[in-house]
Write a protein that holds these residues in place. Structure first.
Motif, PDB file in Angstrom:
ATOM      1  N   UNK A   2       0.839  -1.195   0.000  1.00 57.15           N
ATOM      2  CA  UNK A   2       0.000   0.000   0.000  1.00 57.15           C
ATOM      3  C   UNK A   2       0.876   1.249   0.000  1.00 57.15           C
ATOM      4  N   UNK A   3       1.935   1.245   0.805  1.00 59.42           N
ATOM      5  CA  UNK A   3       2.865   2.372   0.819  1.00 59.42           C
ATOM      6  C   UNK A   3       3.565   2.518  -0.525  1.00 59.42           C
ATOM      7  N   UNK A   8       4.734   6.118  -2.110  1.00 64.86           N
ATOM      8  CA  UNK A   8       6.046   6.280  -2.729  1.00 64.86           C
ATOM      9  C   UNK A   8       5.950   6.437  -4.242  1.00 64.86           C
ATOM     10  N   UNK A   9       5.114   5.614  -4.881  1.00 68.38           N
ATOM     11  CA  UNK A   9       5.007   5.635  -6.342  1.00 68.38           C
ATOM     12  C   UNK A   9       3.595   5.976  -6.799  1.00 68.38           C
ATOM     13  N   UNK A  10       2.973   6.915  -6.110  1.00 67.63           N
ATOM     14  CA  UNK A  10       1.602   7.292  -6.454  1.00 67.63           C
ATOM     15  C   UNK A  10       1.507   7.928  -7.840  1.00 67.63           C
ATOM     16  N   UNK A  11       2.341   8.927  -8.183  1.00 65.23           N
ATOM     17  CA  UNK A  11       2.273   9.482  -9.542  1.00 65.23           C
ATOM     18  C   UNK A  11       2.939   8.544 -10.542  1.00 65.23           C
ATOM     19  N   UNK A  12       2.450   8.565 -11.787  1.00 65.65           N
ATOM     20  CA  UNK A  12       3.070   7.779 -12.846  1.00 65.65           C
ATOM     21  C   UNK A  12       4.384   8.443 -13.239  1.00 65.65           C
ATOM     22  N   UNK A  13       5.469   7.722 -13.091  1.00 63.84           N
ATOM     23  CA  UNK A  13       6.770   8.278 -13.425  1.00 63.84           C
ATOM     24  C   UNK A  13       7.730   7.149 -13.773  1.00 63.84           C
ATOM     25  N   UNK A  24      14.542  -1.860  -3.682  1.00 67.30           N
ATOM     26  CA  UNK A  24      15.023  -3.221  -3.413  1.00 67.30           C
ATOM     27  C   UNK A  24      15.600  -3.311  -2.005  1.00 67.30           C
ATOM     28  N   UNK A  25      16.379  -2.307  -1.618  1.00 64.28           N
ATOM     29  CA  UNK A  25      16.967  -2.308  -0.278  1.00 64.28           C
ATOM     30  C   UNK A  25      15.873  -2.286   0.789  1.00 64.28           C
ATOM     31  N   UNK A  26      14.791  -1.555   0.524  1.00 64.21           N
ATOM     32  CA  UNK A  26      13.676  -1.514   1.467  1.00 64.21           C
ATOM     33  C   UNK A  26      13.028  -2.875   1.640  1.00 64.21           C
ATOM     34  N   UNK A  27      12.769  -3.555   0.519  1.00 64.14           N
ATOM     35  CA  UNK A  27      12.150  -4.877   0.594  1.00 64.14           C
ATOM     36  C   UNK A  27      13.113  -5.900   1.207  1.00 64.14           C
TER      37      UNK A  27
END
Length: 245
Positions: A2-3, A8-13, A24-27
């Motif tokens: 959800x985050x 974090x990636x709400x806008x299309x970019x 990747x480091x976060x996961x």
């Protein structure tokens, strides 16, 4: 998740390699923290382990072994996804959205595969020998079939979807479905976009890879909880690495 999509990636970019590495480091950090949960909080079921002693230690070793194994086995998934996105000409700004929903599907399908596999393995342990023979056969097939190309235009599932649904070749936004005027009646009709077709193929690829990876993880552990969580954390990390590629 959800985050990931909502904040974090709400806008299309277009996700940069640097941001991909951070994701990747976060996961990977989440996977490590979950390993600590397995070590100190999780209550393993003794029926899935060889010895009733040091159950959490056994579970932790099996979790990290499974996580590394699944990461290695699923790495070629990244390159297949790249081929799928190239074939459907998916803009880079919309690729994360397709992969996000692909992960949701992977979570569901892996749960089904692993639940069925655990039920079979824990009822008939000898089935593991069949899994082993299957893995040897698929490995040998990969060694001998390196020159084969993946031709999506000949995919039977894609042909079936195109026959049963109205499909447009246009990608105007990140939606999987759009409403366009019907060429015969002029009424607004729902059309599937190439993003939806790409999502179907990403899900199909994950099912194909699960046929290999799920039997392999049962060689490491018979605990369905460890099998499932190591699978999911590996998938989450590898999908984020796609953008670095």
């Amino acid at each position: 998740l959800w985050l990931d999509l909502g904040v974090v990636n709400n806008p299309d970019e277009v996700i940069s390699p640097r941001k991909s590495a951070i994701m990747w480091a976060g996961f990977a950090t989440l996977a490590l923290l979950f390993g600590l949960y397995v070590a100190f909080v999780y209550e393993p079921d003794p029926q899935f382990y060889v010895s009733p002693d040091n159950l959490n230690q056994q579970a932790t070793i099996q979790y990290f072994t499974g996580y590394l194994l699944e990461t290695a086995l699923a790495f070629d998934n990244i390159f297949v996804i790249s081929l799928i996105f190239t074939y459907f000409a998916v803009p880079r700004a919309y690729q994360h959205r397709v992969l996000f929903w692909g992960i949701i599907g992977a979570i569901v399908f892996r749960a089904i595969f692993i639940s069925a596999g655990a039920a079979v393995v824990n009822s008939w342990t000898w089935v593991l020998y069949i899994f082993a023979a299957f893995l040897i056969w698929t490995g040998w097939s990969m060694l001998g079939g390196g020159g084969r190309e993946m031709k999506l235009e000949d995919n039977k599932l894609l042909k079936f979807v195109r026959r049963r649904m109205k499909v447009t070749d246009r990608i105007d936004n990140h939606n999987f479905f759009v409403r366009l005027p019907d060429p015969h009646t002029g009424k607004l009709t729902r059309y599937a976009t190439p993003l939806f077709l790409a999502l179907i193929m990403v899900e199909t690829a994950d099912v194909v890879f699960a046929v290999d990876s799920v039997p392999a993880i049962f060689a490491v552990t018979r605990d369905p909880f460890i099998v499932y969580t190591s699978n999911i954390f590996a998938i989450l990390g590898l999908r984020s690495l796609y953008f670095a590629l």
